[in-house]
Write a protein that holds these residues in place. Structure first.
Motif, mmCIF file in Angstrom:
data_model
loop_
_atom_site.group_PDB
_atom_site.id
_atom_site.type_symbol
_atom_site.label_atom_id
_atom_site.label_comp_id
_atom_site.label_asym_id
_atom_site.label_seq_id
_atom_site.Cartn_x
_atom_site.Cartn_y
_atom_site.Cartn_z
ATOM 1 N N GLY A 35 26.290 46.933 18.563
ATOM 2 C CA GLY A 35 27.710 47.249 18.691
ATOM 3 C C GLY A 35 27.955 48.465 19.571
ATOM 4 N N HIS A 36 27.125 49.470 19.418
ATOM 5 C CA HIS A 36 27.258 50.658 20.271
ATOM 6 C C HIS A 36 26.950 50.311 21.730
ATOM 7 C CE1 HIS A 36 28.165 53.810 17.386
ATOM 8 N NE2 HIS A 36 27.229 53.345 16.573
ATOM 9 N N ASP A 37 26.001 49.404 21.937
ATOM 10 C CA ASP A 37 25.694 48.971 23.300
ATOM 11 C C ASP A 37 26.878 48.207 23.894
ATOM 12 O OD1 ASP A 37 23.725 48.470 25.539
ATOM 13 O OD2 ASP A 37 24.164 46.409 24.958
ATOM 14 N N GLN A 38 27.512 47.353 23.098
ATOM 15 C CA GLN A 38 28.699 46.637 23.563
ATOM 16 C C GLN A 38 29.800 47.614 23.943
ATOM 17 O OE1 GLN A 38 29.270 44.282 20.062
ATOM 18 N NE2 GLN A 38 28.073 42.543 20.827
ATOM 19 N N ALA A 39 29.995 48.626 23.112
ATOM 20 C CA ALA A 39 31.017 49.629 23.396
ATOM 21 C C ALA A 39 30.712 50.363 24.696
ATOM 22 C CB ALA A 39 31.120 50.615 22.233
ATOM 23 N N SER A 40 29.455 50.685 24.917
ATOM 24 C CA SER A 40 29.062 51.378 26.144
ATOM 25 C C SER A 40 29.290 50.501 27.376
ATOM 26 C CB SER A 40 27.587 51.788 26.075
ATOM 27 O OG SER A 40 27.375 52.741 25.057
ATOM 28 N N ARG A 41 29.018 49.214 27.243
ATOM 29 C CA ARG A 41 29.219 48.295 28.359
ATOM 30 C C ARG A 41 30.704 48.135 28.684
ATOM 31 N NH1 ARG A 41 24.803 44.956 29.792
ATOM 32 N NH2 ARG A 41 22.938 45.404 28.554
ATOM 33 N N PHE A 42 31.531 48.063 27.645
ATOM 34 C CA PHE A 42 32.964 47.962 27.892
ATOM 35 C C PHE A 42 33.469 49.231 28.570
ATOM 36 C CE2 PHE A 42 37.427 48.543 26.807
ATOM 37 C CZ PHE A 42 37.960 47.338 27.248
ATOM 38 N N PHE A 43 33.020 50.368 28.088
ATOM 39 C CA PHE A 43 33.427 51.636 28.696
ATOM 40 C C PHE A 43 33.015 51.705 30.160
ATOM 41 C CE2 PHE A 43 32.398 56.121 29.735
ATOM 42 C CZ PHE A 43 33.689 56.627 29.691
ATOM 43 N N ALA A 44 31.799 51.293 30.454
ATOM 44 C CA ALA A 44 31.321 51.326 31.835
ATOM 45 C C ALA A 44 32.173 50.446 32.747
ATOM 46 C CB ALA A 44 29.864 50.885 31.894
ATOM 47 N N ALA A 45 32.650 49.320 32.202
ATOM 48 C CA ALA A 45 33.429 48.378 33.002
ATOM 49 C C ALA A 45 34.877 48.823 33.200
ATOM 50 C CB ALA A 45 33.398 47.001 32.352
ATOM 51 N N TYR A 46 35.414 49.618 32.264
ATOM 52 C CA TYR A 46 36.839 49.928 32.303
ATOM 53 C C TYR A 46 37.155 51.427 32.338
ATOM 54 C CZ TYR A 46 37.735 45.008 31.601
ATOM 55 O OH TYR A 46 37.783 43.638 31.786
ATOM 56 N N LYS A 47 36.150 52.261 32.471
ATOM 57 C CA LYS A 47 36.411 53.699 32.478
ATOM 58 C C LYS A 47 37.206 54.143 33.702
ATOM 59 C CE LYS A 47 31.910 54.797 34.565
ATOM 60 N NZ LYS A 47 30.617 55.507 34.374
ATOM 61 N N HIS A 48 37.266 53.289 34.730
ATOM 62 C CA HIS A 48 38.021 53.641 35.940
ATOM 63 C C HIS A 48 39.526 53.538 35.725
ATOM 64 C CE1 HIS A 48 37.829 49.256 36.031
ATOM 65 N NE2 HIS A 48 38.885 49.274 36.831
ATOM 66 N N VAL A 194 49.304 36.227 28.540
ATOM 67 C CA VAL A 194 47.879 36.544 28.532
ATOM 68 C C VAL A 194 47.317 36.392 29.932
ATOM 69 C CG1 VAL A 194 45.602 35.858 27.671
ATOM 70 C CG2 VAL A 194 47.567 35.862 26.134
ATOM 71 N N ARG A 195 46.651 37.414 30.430
ATOM 72 C CA ARG A 195 46.008 37.383 31.743
ATOM 73 C C ARG A 195 44.500 37.200 31.640
ATOM 74 N NH1 ARG A 195 49.651 38.484 35.825
ATOM 75 N NH2 ARG A 195 51.729 38.158 34.915
ATOM 76 N N ASN A 196 43.890 37.719 30.591
ATOM 77 C CA ASN A 196 42.459 37.513 30.331
ATOM 78 C C ASN A 196 42.333 36.979 28.911
ATOM 79 O OD1 ASN A 196 42.667 39.591 32.466
ATOM 80 N ND2 ASN A 196 40.426 39.602 32.375
ATOM 81 N N PHE A 197 41.632 35.847 28.763
ATOM 82 C CA PHE A 197 41.495 35.180 27.463
ATOM 83 C C PHE A 197 40.034 35.211 27.051
ATOM 84 C CE2 PHE A 197 40.834 31.660 24.614
ATOM 85 C CZ PHE A 197 42.014 31.496 23.904
ATOM 86 N N LEU A 198 39.736 35.847 25.934
ATOM 87 C CA LEU A 198 38.370 35.912 25.414
ATOM 88 C C LEU A 198 37.374 36.339 26.501
ATOM 89 C CD1 LEU A 198 36.767 35.386 22.759
ATOM 90 C CD2 LEU A 198 36.315 33.091 23.616
ATOM 91 N N ASP A 199 37.700 37.426 27.177
ATOM 92 C CA ASP A 199 36.899 37.909 28.289
ATOM 93 C C ASP A 199 35.711 38.733 27.778
ATOM 94 O OD1 ASP A 199 35.867 38.972 30.617
ATOM 95 O OD2 ASP A 199 37.777 39.755 31.361
ATOM 96 N N THR A 200 34.517 38.287 28.106
ATOM 97 C CA THR A 200 33.306 39.037 27.723
ATOM 98 C C THR A 200 32.429 39.319 28.943
ATOM 99 O OG1 THR A 200 32.144 36.962 27.203
ATOM 100 C CG2 THR A 200 33.254 38.091 25.374
ATOM 101 N N THR A 201 32.987 39.224 30.134
ATOM 102 C CA THR A 201 32.187 39.436 31.348
ATOM 103 C C THR A 201 31.588 40.835 31.387
ATOM 104 O OG1 THR A 201 34.205 40.024 32.558
ATOM 105 C CG2 THR A 201 33.469 37.747 32.707
ATOM 106 N N HIS A 202 32.246 41.800 30.759
ATOM 107 C CA HIS A 202 31.742 43.173 30.751
ATOM 108 C C HIS A 202 30.467 43.316 29.926
ATOM 109 C CE1 HIS A 202 34.807 42.507 27.642
ATOM 110 N NE2 HIS A 202 34.007 43.211 26.863
ATOM 111 N N LEU A 203 30.145 42.330 29.113
ATOM 112 C CA LEU A 203 28.957 42.409 28.261
ATOM 113 C C LEU A 203 27.724 41.808 28.929
ATOM 114 C CD1 LEU A 203 30.493 41.425 24.799
ATOM 115 C CD2 LEU A 203 30.134 43.720 25.753
ATOM 116 N N SER A 204 27.902 41.141 30.055
ATOM 117 C CA SER A 204 26.763 40.475 30.695
ATOM 118 C C SER A 204 26.034 41.416 31.651
ATOM 119 C CB SER A 204 27.252 39.247 31.450
ATOM 120 O OG SER A 204 28.216 39.608 32.418
#
Length: 204
Positions: A35-48, A194-204
């Motif tokens: 879960g912490h890794d998922q959070a880090s990946r989301f942050f990396a993708a959207y911190k901008h 809705v513009r993004n539906f069940l988006d998990t691209t940031h986790l890959s």
């Protein structure tokens, strides 16, 4: 008004998720290593992105999921109206559709439009929707917050999306969710989309 952009995410993985143990509003579990890794990946993708506000439930698994943004000093508010549904006496227990006739029966009632139904000691989707309307009203009263990040819980997220998009609560299972998935929702001042539906691209 300009378009309000809502980045709506479910919290990251917990050990209870892996073990198939029910987490409702009364279970304040924390993220596991995944879960912490998922959070880090989301942050990396959207911190901008420059979020005007970060909203979470009052449960620690949602706040841990957006900790990277909170560490940036972004304004944050925790609201109990965003908490997960209460599963009553089932919270903290292992539950599967095959093993639990009561749970399966309540899900069927919801699908049939009987969204007043609840597990013993728990909340109904109608009750969750009622408390969420407090948050929706608050969110819409703040047009200056054009980009917001909202972290909450699976079943509660389904209820919220139904409310924002004017779907019957009986349709809530159409909104699938996974740990740290993203729904991006735009609000134009008159309607949500809705513009993004069940988006998990940031986790890959």
């Amino acid at each position: 008004m300009s378009v309000k952009k809502i980045y709506l995410i479910r919290h990251g993985q917990t050990d209870f998720n892996v073990q198939g143990i029910v987490q409702g509003s009364g279970v304040d579990s924390s993220l596991n290593a995944a879960g912490h890794d998922q959070a880090s990946r989301f942050f990396a993708a959207y911190k901008h992105l420059t979020f005007d506000k970060v909203y979470t439930s009052t449960l620690q698994r949602t706040q841990q999921s957006v900790q990277g943004f909170l560490d940036l000093g972004l304004p944050h508010e925790a609201h109990s109206s965003l908490n997960e549904i209460s599963w009553g006496v089932r919270e903290g227990t292992r539950i599967t559709p095959e093993e639990d006739a009561e749970y399966q029966g309540v899900l069927h009632q919801w699908e049939q439009g009987e969204t007043h139904a609840r597990l013993s000691g728990g909340e109904s989707p109608d009750e969750v929707a009622a408390r969420q309307r407090v948050f929706i009203k608050l969110m819409l009263s703040r047009p200056e917050e054009e980009n917001i990040l909202v972290c909450m819980h699976g079943r509660a997220m389904r209820v919220l999306l139904c409310q924002l998009l004017n779907y019957s609560l009986s349709c809530m299972d159409a909104f699938e969710h996974r740990n740290l998935c993203l729904y991006k929702v735009h609000y134009t001042g008159s309607m949500f989309s809705v513009r993004n539906f069940l988006d998990t691209t940031h986790l890959s």
